[in-house]
Design a protein around this motif. Structure first.
Motif, mmCIF file in Angstrom:
data_model
loop_
_atom_site.group_PDB
_atom_site.id
_atom_site.type_symbol
_atom_site.label_atom_id
_atom_site.label_comp_id
_atom_site.label_asym_id
_atom_site.label_seq_id
_atom_site.Cartn_x
_atom_site.Cartn_y
_atom_site.Cartn_z
ATOM 1 N N HIS A 54 0.813 -1.224 0.000
ATOM 2 C CA HIS A 54 0.000 0.000 0.000
ATOM 3 C C HIS A 54 0.846 1.273 0.000
ATOM 4 O O HIS A 54 0.319 2.360 0.223
ATOM 5 C CB HIS A 54 -0.910 0.023 1.235
ATOM 6 N N ARG A 87 -11.633 -13.752 6.537
ATOM 7 C CA ARG A 87 -12.114 -12.507 5.922
ATOM 8 C C ARG A 87 -13.630 -12.351 6.119
ATOM 9 O O ARG A 87 -14.129 -11.247 6.319
ATOM 10 C CB ARG A 87 -11.768 -12.474 4.422
ATOM 11 N N HIS A 117 -6.782 -7.329 11.091
ATOM 12 C CA HIS A 117 -6.233 -7.567 9.751
ATOM 13 C C HIS A 117 -6.339 -9.052 9.463
ATOM 14 O O HIS A 117 -6.178 -9.871 10.371
ATOM 15 C CB HIS A 117 -4.745 -7.174 9.691
ATOM 16 N N ASP A 120 -5.305 -11.708 2.579
ATOM 17 C CA ASP A 120 -6.383 -11.698 1.580
ATOM 18 C C ASP A 120 -6.210 -12.727 0.456
ATOM 19 O O ASP A 120 -7.049 -12.773 -0.454
ATOM 20 C CB ASP A 120 -6.577 -10.288 1.012
HETATM 21 MG MG MG Z 1 -5.463 -5.996 3.207
#
Ligand code: MG
Ligand code: RTP
Length: 141
Positions: A54, A87, A117, A120
Motif C-alpha cells: 500500500h 475474511r 487484519h 487476503d
Molecule cells: Mg489488506
C-alpha cells in the motif's frame, strides 16, 4: 476443503478496547485454531514493511501511524478454508459497510481503526505468516 494458514492481527484499537478474548472466541467458534501467537508493538519499519503493497496509497501514512500507535496481537490461524473464512468473520474494511455480526461491525470504530487484519490470498498469507513467525514458532495442532 483444504487446510490453510492465515495471518491475523488484532489491531491497536481492539487491544485498547480489551476485546482480544472476544475476537479470538469468534475464530475458535468458527473452528479456526490459533497455531502461533505473540503480542508486539510494531516499529515504523515493521509496519511499513508489512503494508508495503500500500506504500503508494494516500492512506499509507495514516495506516502506519495507526498500526504503530499501540500493541497488537499477531496470530496464525489454521483450518479449512482459513483465509476466506477469516475474511468473512472480519467483515468489510469500512465498518459502516460490514455485515452485522462481523468483527468489524461489532468492534471497529472507523476505516482506520478497524479492529483486525487478515491475509487476503494464499500468496499474502504465506508472505505475512513468514514476516512475523519462523517455522519453529508455529505449533501445528
Ligand atoms: Mg489488506
Ligand atoms: P487489512 O489489510 O488491514 O486486513 O484490511 P483490508 O484488507 O480489509 O483492507 P486493505 O485494502 O488491505 O487496506 C489496509 C488498511 O488500510 C486502511 N485503509 N484506509 N482511507 C481509505 O480509503 C483506506 N483504505 C484502506 C484500512 O485500515 C485497511 O484495513
Amino acid at each position: 476443503m483444504a487446510t490453510e494458514r492465515t495471518l491475523s492481527i488484532i489491531k491497536p484499537d481492539a487491544v485498547a478496547k480489551n476485546v482480544i478474548g472476544e475476537i479470538i472466541t469468534r475464530f475458535e467458534k468458527a473452528e479456526l485454531k490459533v497455531v502461533a501467537a505473540k503480542m508486539v508493538h510494531l516499529s515504523q519499519e515493521q509496519a511499513e514493511g508489512f503494508y508495503a503493497e500500500h506504500k503508494e496509497r494516500p492512506f499509507f501514512g495514516d495506516l502506519v501511524s495507526f498500526m504503530t500507535s499501540g500493541p497488537v496481537v499477531v496470530q496464525v490461524l489454521e483450518g479449512d478454508n482459513a483465509i476466506a473464512k477469516n475474511r468473512e468473520l472480519m467483515g468489510a474494511t469500512n465498518p459502516k459497510e460490514a455485515d452485522a455480526g462481523t468483527i468489524r461491525a461489532d468492534f471497529a470504530s472507523s476505516i482506520d481503526a478497524n479492529a483486525v487484519h487478515g491475509s487476503d490470498s494464499p500468496e499474502s498469507a504465506e508472505r505475512e505468516v513468514s514476516y512475523f513467525f519462523g517455522a519453529d514458532e508455529i505449533c501445528p495442532r
